[in-house]
Design a protein around this motif. Structure first.
Motif, mmCIF file in Angstrom:
data_model
loop_
_atom_site.group_PDB
_atom_site.id
_atom_site.type_symbol
_atom_site.label_atom_id
_atom_site.label_comp_id
_atom_site.label_asym_id
_atom_site.label_seq_id
_atom_site.Cartn_x
_atom_site.Cartn_y
_atom_site.Cartn_z
ATOM 1 N N CYS A 263 0.819 -1.213 0.000
ATOM 2 C CA CYS A 263 0.000 0.000 0.000
ATOM 3 C C CYS A 263 0.851 1.261 0.000
ATOM 4 O O CYS A 263 0.464 2.268 -0.561
ATOM 5 N N LEU A 265 1.324 3.080 2.441
ATOM 6 C CA LEU A 265 0.629 4.055 3.278
ATOM 7 C C LEU A 265 0.619 3.665 4.756
ATOM 8 O O LEU A 265 -0.085 4.247 5.556
ATOM 9 N N GLY A 266 1.373 2.631 5.098
ATOM 10 C CA GLY A 266 1.408 2.218 6.498
ATOM 11 C C GLY A 266 0.152 1.506 6.951
ATOM 12 O O GLY A 266 -0.244 1.605 8.104
ATOM 13 N N LYS A 267 -0.525 0.816 6.057
ATOM 14 C CA LYS A 267 -1.743 0.115 6.437
ATOM 15 C C LYS A 267 -1.617 -1.401 6.259
ATOM 16 O O LYS A 267 -2.062 -2.159 7.111
ATOM 17 N N CYS A 268 -1.066 -1.818 5.153
ATOM 18 C CA CYS A 268 -1.196 -3.229 4.782
ATOM 19 C C CYS A 268 -0.310 -4.148 5.601
ATOM 20 O O CYS A 268 -0.484 -5.347 5.581
ATOM 21 N N GLY A 269 0.630 -3.580 6.326
ATOM 22 C CA GLY A 269 1.385 -4.380 7.284
ATOM 23 C C GLY A 269 2.571 -5.140 6.737
ATOM 24 O O GLY A 269 3.316 -5.750 7.477
ATOM 25 N N ARG A 270 2.753 -5.087 5.424
ATOM 26 C CA ARG A 270 3.771 -5.918 4.799
ATOM 27 C C ARG A 270 5.198 -5.506 5.159
ATOM 28 O O ARG A 270 6.058 -6.337 5.362
ATOM 29 N N TYR A 277 7.238 1.121 10.042
ATOM 30 C CA TYR A 277 6.736 0.730 8.732
ATOM 31 C C TYR A 277 7.697 1.357 7.730
ATOM 32 O O TYR A 277 7.810 2.586 7.674
#
Lengths: 297, 170, 279, 366
Positions: A263, A265-270, A277
């Motif tokens: 992402c 954007l610091g959301k998907c956690g990958r 992040y």
């Protein structure tokens, strides 16, 4: 249009506000303006926004990255390898390895790709001003350093000595060859290029040896110097001790981490490594910050 | 749900022109040559089969068949060299074992097995190929579109919207 | 029985013949057990054996987290041993590299799992040591009764059934992860050049995944039922696996898991193999 | 990382705490509550039972809802964060690409009959989706959502809400929390304006007398739950022990199936993929999990988390260290699903108890 469809596309009354948050995953369209094949498996591209207004208003900071979409194939993360001082286009550089890069490889000038960004942090240019800068890069990792090289060269008087050490496995694997030559010709830049033993050609005029070894030979001063190191993990691993030996403080060594992202954007956690992040807090970290992270990069 | 109206008004327009879409996975050495022969001998046969040639019928996987249906095929033909004639000695023997599995698997999951035709066609059997194609096309015409699978396609989260917006403009 | 297993485990570990004993210990929840990896003779008392020993431990024989510990001994029920046999057949492990502590078993679960009443390996067919009373293999069982029953449905009914079942699939791939036979380094579901199987969990993608999963286990699945046990959304996965098992048995007279020497059916062929469906 | 405190502030602003308004709802009116919701145009999601499987599904009549049992198999996070959803689509024309921002987002939604642990997951995840970049898919859906939770009167051995600071009757995240206080009456704690607004519209709630208290009703289950580990001991240990033999010992049996993350109400990692045909396609957001080997693998093939032990550690670290570090809350509500449904009985409670016991022992030594 059925009622249900209408409900689906328009916020209903009970939906408070309807303050129209943007869809942060939506890409902007960019046109491939120019393609350069750098090595047998690396290409760089000049990109401009399809929308002129967008191009005019777009700004980013040197060292940030973007999410590039090949429509119908997928999205991939690349560093914006041009400098923020260039206003009329951005550039990216990629190696043909996966699904998206292979599709991008097949694209032609004039075709359209998607772009989201800019994301992530940038080089601490203010801190670097008035200092010497030592750029160290290996192989395909020149692009994330190259943007800062150009940034420094475009504002040459703000920086002191600029030294570039760039190595690749073979001569053929050196990217941005034209620019390497251009920098070679300048008298305000010291540039050292090297290839791994066995990777040289008969007419190779640079050095032969691994980057850490050549770095020892070059032995740059660490006084008032900031080092930017980018390369494969193994190169970084062996380069860091050499820099520390030369007296560099970990705070003065910058590197760019390249974890897998989706992402941005610091959301998907990958790209979560420790509490960081990479996409949001990075990709640029000082060696001191990297030392605090668990070794998951 | 508005699904019903959707499926109703789309085929309504398309019904008249609906033609079977059949994908054939064939071996390069026998069936493809056979199909070639049918062509060069100027045999006239149904044009609704799209041929995908592979080095050997041993390369054909159940995923190919499913993928063809996923992409909207109404029928699939799978064909290779007669047993004993494989260019690679035994590719089709192995294939034959697998084909039996494909068949049982697909049938068990509710695929209408009249939509999947397995055959051996040699390089000399241009006529057999033409007949098989005609037969398959006729059968699938009779069965109509593979509605069950195409319903899964309609459920596709991006195609759904497309049908909606298409309707908007039309 | 458990005392004997512990004793044997202790002996094997103490002598250094094996480095780890893969077995079961009591779980934290009632009526559960957990796989345990005993590396020291002092810890063998953690081992248990009871009717809640569901897990097929054969999956740990090739997992690097466990194989890195060294040569294993493994506590295995008859059905689990079948999985070990297939792993040997397929050259994933060597027979001499594993000590099989076979246990006789009258069924796991309360009520017993659906595989248990039709089990013909209450006494494992392959082992180094056997624990428990030998139980003569059942004859006269129809392993495929439910498959036969399902096949009586019309194609439409079958389609409808699977469409409903597979629409539930969340694509967590737990069925693959737990399967002792799914040892591929890179699964076809993870390949994206080309993307054979769509990663989204819509019914279309789910169909592809579940059919391919079943197909890749044809002639290999030993019906340990682990996939069905773990499925978080209760899809009757083994039904389709067993349809293929029935097919392989009918067509080639082969059942996986009984003979380490037999060639797997899809690596082999006979000129007279059935081809009644081929035009 | 300078924005840290600001981000925390933002997150806190989302959870507007206010004094609950106490009302009552007659048990016989429960179905009417759902019916009213449907009449008012809400899409109602509730636990639905199919054989042994209980999942959150959209319902069209109150009879479909299933309120017994401990927790549903899958959590209601799927209402805001579907396992597969389109986030935009595009058409590929000859010289042109047309991007259509046409995701299906906003409808007023009601989550009915979830457990307090599930309700509590929403404010925790709000922090992430409002962190820095604003994720409209979560935020907009969240705005149009009313959560009516029902307190637990029973629990099982996998439940551990009390150990992470919640309770079987916790109002965290609920707009209205219903607690069965007598045979024919629910105590309704109306926690938010949204809840109040909804309660008013239904006209089904009565003023509560001062004599009603939920403590008595939930006392038994509270006692049964007890405390399974000491939360305060967890993070200090995690801070120090990224490398520890304990990790391998307690996670070696993990097979990386990811069920724990798929049933978890707070696991939110996702994947973005394109699904397309020659003439168009869509960007699709799918659930993904840190337990999968492919999750972190680089294009070069290098995998920063090469084995299951490190992947399992990541899950625990993320929930009990990284998330608290970044967003000030433990990313876990103690619903116990991961414990209940783990096929190998890895058992998070056991791991956390192990950590908290170790930390205790450590403190004793000093």
């Amino acid at each position: 249009m059925t009622e249900e469809h209408a409900a689906a596309v328009q916020p209903t009354v009970a939906h408070s506000g309807g303050n129209g948050l943007e869809n942060i995953y939506l890409p902007q369209l960019m046109v491939i303006q120019e393609i350069t094949q750098e090595t047998p498996d690396v290409k760089s591209m000049k990109l401009v926004f399809k929308d002129e207004e967008m191009q005019k208003n777009f700004s980013f900071r040197t060292g940030q990255f973007g999410e590039f979409t090949v429509f119908g194939v997928g999205e991939s993360t690349f560093n914006i390898c041009s400098s923020q001082t260039w206003k009329d286009h951005i550039e990216c550089c990629f190696r043909k390895v996966g699904r998206v890069t292979s599709a991008l490889w097949e694209m032609n000038e004039g075709e359209i790709i998607g772009f989201r960004g800019p994301y992530g942090n940038w080089y601490p240019v203010e801190k670097m001003e008035g200092q010497n800068i030592l750029f160290i890069a290996g192989g395909i990792a020149l692009p994330p350093v190259r943007c800062m090289i150009w940034h420094a060269l475009d504002m040459r008087d703000k920086f002191k000595d600029i030294t570039i050490l760039y190595g690749a496995r073979t001569v053929a694997d050196l990217v941005f060859k034209r620019e390497l030559e251009e920098w070679q010709k300048r008298d305000d830049v010291t540039i050292v290029t090297t290839v791994d033993p066995g990777g040289e050609t008969p007419d190779w005029k640079g050095k032969i040896g691994f980057v850490p070894t050549v770095l020892k030979e070059v032995s740059p001063s660490s006084d008032n110097t900031i080092a930017l190191v980018c390369g494969p993990p193994i190169m970084i691993k062996f380069t860091l001790p050499v820099l520390l030996e030369q007296g560099f403080a970990r705070e003065d060594i910058l590197t760019s981490l390249e974890n897998r992202m989706k992402c941005g954007l610091g959301k998907c956690g990958r790209c979560n490594v420790g509490k960081v992040y990479i996409c949001k807090d990075g990709p640029i970290f000082t060696a001191a910050a990297v030392a605090l992270l668990p070794e998951e990069y | 749900m508005s699904d019903e109206t959707k499926t109703e008004d789309k085929p309504a327009a398309a019904e008249k022109e609906w033609q079977p879409r059949i994908i054939a996975f064939v071996c390069n050495w026998c069936t493809y040559a056979g199909a070639d022969l049918a062509g060069t001998s100027r045999m006239v046969y149904e044009p609704h089969v799209r041929i995908i040639k592979l080095p050997c019928s041993g390369r054909i996987d159940v995923s190919f068949i499913i993928k063809a249906f996923e992409q909207g095929a109404d029928g699939v033909m799978v064909s290779g060299c007669h047993p004993g004639d494989c260019h690679y000695t035994a590719g089709n023997y192995h294939a034959r074992r697998r084909f039996g599995g494909f068949r049982d698997l697909l049938e068990f999951c509710g695929f209408d097995m009249r939509r999947v035709v397995f055959s051996w066609v040699s390089a000399a059997e241009g006529k057999k190929w033409a007949d098989l194609v005609n037969e398959a096309v006729a059968k699938i015409r009779e069965l109509g579109p593979f509605k069950e699978y195409q319903k899964l396609l309609a459920e596709d989260i991006w195609r759904k919207e497309e049908t909606n917006s298409d309707r908007e403009t039309g | 029985m458990i005392e004997q297993i512990r004793e044997k485990a202790k002996e094997l570990l103490a002598s250094g013949e094996v480095k780890v004993v893969i077995g079961y210990e009591n779980g934290g929840l009632p009526e559960t057990t957990r796989p345990v990896f005993i590396t020291s003779p002092d810890e063998v008392d953690r081992l248990v054996w009871n009717k809640y020993c569901y897990a097929n431990l054969a999956t740990f024989l090739w997992r690097k987290e466990v194989s890195s510990l060294g040569k294993p001994a493994i506590v295995a029920k008859g059905c689990d041993v079948k999985a070990i046999v297939v792993l040997i057949q397929e050259s994933q492990i060597k027979r001499e590299d594993v000590v099989i502590l076979g246990v006789t078993c009258t069924g796991v679960g309360d009520p017993p799992l659906s595989k248990c009443p039709i089990c013909d390996v209450n006494t494992p067919r392959e082992y180094d040591c056997l624990f428990g009373e030998e139980i003569p293999p059942k004859t006269d069982i129809n392993k495929f009764a439910d498959v036969d029953e399902f096949e009586k449905k019309s194609p439409e009914e079958r389609w409808e059934f699977w469409e409903e079942q597979l629409s539930k699939c969340v694509k967590c791939y737990a069925c693959r992860q737990v399967c002792p036979m799914c040892y591929c380094e890179i699964c076809i579901a993870d390949k994206n050049q080309p993307q054979w199987i769509e990663t989204s969990s819509h019914t279309r993608g789910n169909y592809h995944w579940n059919l391919v999963r079943a197909w890749h286990l044809a002639g290999r699945c030993v019906d340990c039922l682990e996939c069905e046990r773990v499925c978080p959304v209760d899809i009757p996965l083994s039904l389709v696996n067993r349809r293929l098992a029935k097919s392989v048995k009918a067509r080639f007279g082969y059942e996986p898991g009984y003979d380490t020497e037999a060639p797997p059916p899809f690596t082999d062929f006979k000129p007279q193999d059935p081809e009644e469906f081929i035009k | 990382m300078t924005g840290d405190s600001k981000e925390k502030q933002n997150a806190e602003q989302v959870e507007k705490t206010r004094q609950p308004i106490l009302k009552t709802l007659r048990v016989e009116n429960l179905n009417d509550l759902v019916r009213k919701g449907l009449d008012l145009g809400y899409r109602v999601f509730a636990p639905v039972k199919d054989d042994r499987l209980v999942t959150f599904e959209q319902i069209s009549s109150p009879e479909e809802a299933f309120l017994d049992g401990i927790t549903s198999r899958t959590s209601p996070k799927s209402v805001l964060f579907p396992r597969t959803e389109r986030i935009f689509s595009y058409k590929i024309r000859k010289d042109e690409i047309v991007v259509e921002d046409n995701a299906d987002i906003s409808q007023p939604t009601m989550i009915f009959g979830c457990r307090p642990c599930d309700a509590a997951s929403f404010p925790i995840m709000d922090r992430l989706f409002q962190w820095d970049y604003q994720d409209r898919f979560w935020i907009e859906r969240r705005k149009g959502m009313v959560i009516i939770a029902v307190s637990c009167l029973d629990c099982d051995d996998a439940c551990f809400c009390t150990s992470v600071g919640l309770a079987p009757d916790s109002t965290e995240g609920s707009d209205i929390l219903l607690t069965l206080v007598s045979r024919d009456q629910y105590l309704a704690e109306v926690m938010t304006e949204k809840g109040e607004d909804f309660a008013e519209k239904t006209g089904l709630f009565d003023e509560a007398g001062a004599d009603l208290d939920k403590e008595t009703a939930t006392k038994a289950v509270r006692e049964k739950l007890g405390k399974k580990f000491d939360l305060d001991k967890i993070k200090p240990w995690l801070d120090e022990n990224y490398e520890h033999e304990f990790w391998a010992e307690v996670t070696r049996m993990c097979i990386g199936c990811g069920i724990c993350t798929y049933v978890c109400p707070t696991c939110h990692c996702f994947d973005l993929v394109d699904e397309a045909h020659y003439d168009g396609g869509a960007k699709i957001k799918n659930w993904d999990a840190c337990q999968f080997a492919a999750f972190t693998v680089h294009a070069s093939g290098h995998n920063p988390r090469p084995d299951q032990i490190s992947r399992h550690r990541q899950r625990i670290m993320h929930k009990y260290k990284y998330y608290p570090d970044n967003l000030g809350a433990v990313l876990c509500t103690g619903c116990g699903r991961c414990v209940r449904h783990c096929p190998m009985e890895v058992n998070l409670i056991r791991i956390l108890k192990g950590i908290s016991d170790m930390e205790k022992a450590g403190v004793g030594e000093e």
